[in-house]
Design a protein around this motif. Structure first.
Motif, PDB file in Angstrom:
ATOM      1  N   ASN A 118       0.829  -1.218   0.000  1.00 24.93           N
ATOM      2  CA  ASN A 118       0.000   0.000   0.000  1.00 24.93           C
ATOM      3  C   ASN A 118       0.855   1.257   0.000  1.00 24.93           C
ATOM      4  OD1 ASN A 118      -2.878  -0.471  -0.052  1.00 24.93           O
ATOM      5  ND2 ASN A 118      -2.588  -1.678   1.813  1.00 24.93           N
ATOM      6  N   ASP A 119       2.137   1.125   0.361  1.00 20.69           N
ATOM      7  CA  ASP A 119       3.025   2.317   0.345  1.00 20.69           C
ATOM      8  C   ASP A 119       3.535   2.594  -1.076  1.00 20.69           C
ATOM      9  OD1 ASP A 119       6.211   0.801   1.357  1.00 20.69           O
ATOM     10  OD2 ASP A 119       4.584   0.130   0.027  1.00 20.69           O
ATOM     11  N   THR A 120       3.313   1.614  -1.967  1.00 25.52           N
ATOM     12  CA  THR A 120       3.843   1.753  -3.343  1.00 25.52           C
ATOM     13  C   THR A 120       2.740   1.969  -4.367  1.00 25.52           C
ATOM     14  OG1 THR A 120       5.636   0.266  -2.704  1.00 25.52           O
ATOM     15  CG2 THR A 120       5.212   0.501  -5.077  1.00 25.52           C
ATOM     16  N   CYS A 121       1.605   1.286  -4.130  1.00 16.73           N
ATOM     17  CA  CYS A 121       0.488   1.396  -5.095  1.00 16.73           C
ATOM     18  C   CYS A 121      -0.798   0.993  -4.380  1.00 16.73           C
ATOM     19  CB  CYS A 121       0.738   0.470  -6.282  1.00 16.73           C
ATOM     20  SG  CYS A 121       0.809  -1.280  -5.829  1.00 16.73           S
ATOM     21  N   GLU A 122      -1.934   1.236  -5.062  1.00 18.36           N
ATOM     22  CA  GLU A 122      -3.204   0.773  -4.517  1.00 18.36           C
ATOM     23  C   GLU A 122      -3.224  -0.753  -4.612  1.00 18.36           C
ATOM     24  OE1 GLU A 122      -6.427   2.451  -6.753  1.00 18.36           O
ATOM     25  OE2 GLU A 122      -7.963   1.333  -5.652  1.00 18.36           O
ATOM     26  N   VAL A 123      -3.782  -1.419  -3.612  1.00 17.95           N
ATOM     27  CA  VAL A 123      -3.887  -2.889  -3.633  1.00 17.95           C
ATOM     28  C   VAL A 123      -5.359  -3.261  -3.631  1.00 17.95           C
ATOM     29  CG1 VAL A 123      -3.274  -5.043  -2.483  1.00 17.95           C
ATOM     30  CG2 VAL A 123      -1.694  -3.104  -2.394  1.00 17.95           C
ATOM     31  N   VAL A 124      -5.781  -4.019  -4.660  1.00 15.80           N
ATOM     32  CA  VAL A 124      -7.193  -4.376  -4.825  1.00 15.80           C
ATOM     33  C   VAL A 124      -7.326  -5.896  -4.898  1.00 15.80           C
ATOM     34  CG1 VAL A 124      -9.204  -4.217  -6.376  1.00 15.80           C
ATOM     35  CG2 VAL A 124      -7.693  -2.220  -6.058  1.00 15.80           C
ATOM     36  N   TYR A 125      -8.239  -6.435  -4.083  1.00 16.03           N
ATOM     37  CA  TYR A 125      -8.514  -7.880  -4.136  1.00 16.03           C
ATOM     38  C   TYR A 125      -9.905  -8.063  -4.736  1.00 16.03           C
ATOM     39  CZ  TYR A 125      -4.680  -7.908  -0.737  1.00 16.03           C
ATOM     40  OH  TYR A 125      -3.471  -7.713  -0.105  1.00 16.03           O
ATOM     41  N   LEU A 126      -9.996  -8.894  -5.748  1.00 11.86           N
ATOM     42  CA  LEU A 126     -11.282  -9.099  -6.429  1.00 11.86           C
ATOM     43  C   LEU A 126     -11.834 -10.485  -6.098  1.00 11.86           C
ATOM     44  CD1 LEU A 126     -10.271  -7.767  -9.968  1.00 11.86           C
ATOM     45  CD2 LEU A 126     -11.587  -6.547  -8.215  1.00 11.86           C
ATOM     46  N   PRO A 127     -13.148 -10.602  -5.963  1.00 15.34           N
ATOM     47  CA  PRO A 127     -13.727 -11.922  -5.669  1.00 15.34           C
ATOM     48  C   PRO A 127     -13.337 -12.946  -6.743  1.00 15.34           C
ATOM     49  CG  PRO A 127     -15.419 -10.204  -5.615  1.00 15.34           C
ATOM     50  CD  PRO A 127     -14.171  -9.559  -6.147  1.00 15.34           C
ATOM     51  N   ARG A 128     -12.937 -14.130  -6.293  1.00 18.44           N
ATOM     52  CA  ARG A 128     -12.617 -15.197  -7.255  1.00 18.44           C
ATOM     53  C   ARG A 128     -13.886 -15.633  -7.972  1.00 18.44           C
ATOM     54  NH1 ARG A 128      -8.094 -18.689  -6.586  1.00 18.44           N
ATOM     55  NH2 ARG A 128      -9.319 -20.487  -7.221  1.00 18.44           N
ATOM     56  N   THR A 129     -13.716 -16.175  -9.172  1.00 17.90           N
ATOM     57  CA  THR A 129     -14.848 -16.763  -9.892  1.00 17.90           C
ATOM     58  C   THR A 129     -15.101 -18.138  -9.284  1.00 17.90           C
ATOM     59  OG1 THR A 129     -14.172 -15.600 -11.884  1.00 17.90           O
ATOM     60  CG2 THR A 129     -15.657 -17.498 -12.171  1.00 17.90           C
ATOM     61  N   PRO A 130     -16.307 -18.389  -8.798  1.00 19.27           N
ATOM     62  CA  PRO A 130     -16.574 -19.646  -8.101  1.00 19.27           C
ATOM     63  C   PRO A 130     -16.484 -20.889  -8.988  1.00 19.27           C
ATOM     64  CG  PRO A 130     -18.528 -18.210  -8.069  1.00 19.27           C
ATOM     65  CD  PRO A 130     -17.479 -17.512  -8.864  1.00 19.27           C
ATOM     66  N   ALA A 131     -16.215 -22.006  -8.354  1.00 16.56           N
ATOM     67  CA  ALA A 131     -16.378 -23.342  -8.931  1.00 16.56           C
ATOM     68  C   ALA A 131     -15.490 -23.621 -10.142  1.00 16.56           C
ATOM     69  CB  ALA A 131     -17.836 -23.577  -9.333  1.00 16.56           C
ATOM     70  N   ILE A 132     -14.374 -22.931 -10.244  1.00 11.83           N
ATOM     71  CA  ILE A 132     -13.427 -23.329 -11.284  1.00 11.83           C
ATOM     72  C   ILE A 132     -12.001 -23.049 -10.797  1.00 11.83           C
ATOM     73  CG2 ILE A 132     -13.493 -21.094 -12.535  1.00 11.83           C
ATOM     74  CD1 ILE A 132     -13.302 -22.918 -15.120  1.00 11.83           C
ATOM     75  N   SER A 133     -11.153 -24.074 -11.001  1.00 15.00           N
ATOM     76  CA  SER A 133      -9.734 -23.907 -10.679  1.00 15.00           C
ATOM     77  C   SER A 133      -8.959 -24.923 -11.509  1.00 15.00           C
ATOM     78  CB  SER A 133      -9.480 -24.182  -9.192  1.00 15.00           C
ATOM     79  OG  SER A 133      -9.567 -25.577  -8.954  1.00 15.00           O
ATOM     80  N   THR A 134      -7.716 -24.590 -11.753  1.00 11.47           N
ATOM     81  CA  THR A 134      -6.912 -25.505 -12.560  1.00 11.47           C
ATOM     82  C   THR A 134      -6.802 -26.861 -11.881  1.00 11.47           C
ATOM     83  OG1 THR A 134      -5.662 -23.606 -13.373  1.00 11.47           O
ATOM     84  CG2 THR A 134      -4.644 -25.781 -13.621  1.00 11.47           C
ATOM     85  N   THR A 135      -6.601 -26.842 -10.580  1.00 13.19           N
ATOM     86  CA  THR A 135      -6.470 -28.113  -9.844  1.00 13.19           C
ATOM     87  C   THR A 135      -7.722 -28.956 -10.034  1.00 13.19           C
ATOM     88  OG1 THR A 135      -5.109 -26.946  -8.248  1.00 13.19           O
ATOM     89  CG2 THR A 135      -6.004 -29.085  -7.566  1.00 13.19           C
ATOM     90  N   GLU A 136      -8.887 -28.293  -9.939  1.00 12.47           N
ATOM     91  CA  GLU A 136     -10.149 -29.033 -10.051  1.00 12.47           C
ATOM     92  C   GLU A 136     -10.351 -29.539 -11.480  1.00 12.47           C
ATOM     93  OE1 GLU A 136     -13.437 -27.336 -11.052  1.00 12.47           O
ATOM     94  OE2 GLU A 136     -14.560 -29.165 -10.618  1.00 12.47           O
ATOM     95  N   LEU A 137      -9.922 -28.744 -12.456  1.00 13.87           N
ATOM     96  CA  LEU A 137     -10.040 -29.171 -13.863  1.00 13.87           C
ATOM     97  C   LEU A 137      -9.195 -30.418 -14.099  1.00 13.87           C
ATOM     98  CD1 LEU A 137      -9.809 -25.817 -15.858  1.00 13.87           C
ATOM     99  CD2 LEU A 137     -11.756 -27.384 -15.798  1.00 13.87           C
TER     100      LEU A 137
END
Ligand code: C2G
Length: 126
Positions: free
Chosen positions: A100-119
Motif C-alpha cells: 500500500n506504500d507503493t500502489c493501490e492494492v485491490v482484491y477481487l472476488p474469485r470466480t466460483p467453482a473453477i480452478s486448474t487443480t479441479e479441472l
C-alpha cells in the motif's frame, strides 16, 4: 498489474484479468516461472512458461507480460513497471497489503467453482 500462473487457462483467469484491466489504462501481468509454480503449487505446471505467457499476452485486455521469478520480488516488479494498482483474486486477501506504500492494492472476488487443480482432477477421472 497482476500476477499468476495462469496454467490451463480458464474463465476464472479471464474474469480477473478483464476486471483488472478496468482499473487502469494498461494491464501488465507477471507470469509465474515453472520453478516458482512448482514451489507455490507443489507440482510442475501443465503448460510451460512460454505457452502460458503467449496465452495471456494474446488477450485483448492484456498490454504486456513478464516473468515472475519469485513472490519475494513483487515490490521490485511493482516499482520497475511503475504500477499504480496491484490487483489479485481475494484468495490472496490481505497478503499484499504491505505494498500500500507503493500502489493501490485491490482484491477481487474469485470466480466460483473453477480452478486448474479441479479441472485436472475432473479430466483425470476420464
Ligand atoms: N482466480 C480467480 N478465480 C478462479 C481462479 C483464479 O479469480 N476461479 C484468480 C486468482 O485469484 C489469481 C489469478 O486468477 O488472482 C491467477 O490465479 P493462479 O494462476 O492460480 O495464480 P496464483 O497461483 O494465485 O499466483 O504473486 C502471486 C502469485 O503468482 C499468484
Amino acid at each position: 498489474m497482476t500476477f499468476g500462473t495462469f496454467d490451463v487457462f480458464h474463465y476464472g483467469h479471464l474474469r480477473v484479468l478483464e476486471r483488472a484491466a478496468e482499473l487502469g489504462d494498461r494491464l501488465l501481468v507477471g507470469i509465474s516461472s515453472d520453478e516458482l509454480n512448482a514451489s507455490k503449487k507443489q507440482r510442475a505446471p501443465i503448460y510451460p512458461l512460454q505457452e502460458r505467457m503467449a496465452i495471456v499476452a494474446g488477450l485483448k485486455v492484456v498490454d504486456g507480460v513478464f516473468v515472475e521469478h519469485s513472490l519475494d520480488l513483487k515490490r521490485d516488479y511493482l516499482r520497475e513497471h511503475h504500477a499504480d494498482v496491484l490487483v489479485m483474486g481475494d484468495d490472496w486477501e490481505g497478503r499484499f497489503d504491505e505494498f500500500n506504500d507503493t500502489c493501490e492494492v485491490v482484491y477481487l472476488p474469485r470466480t466460483p467453482a473453477i480452478s486448474t487443480t479441479e479441472l485436472i482432477e475432473r479430466i483425470s477421472w476420464g
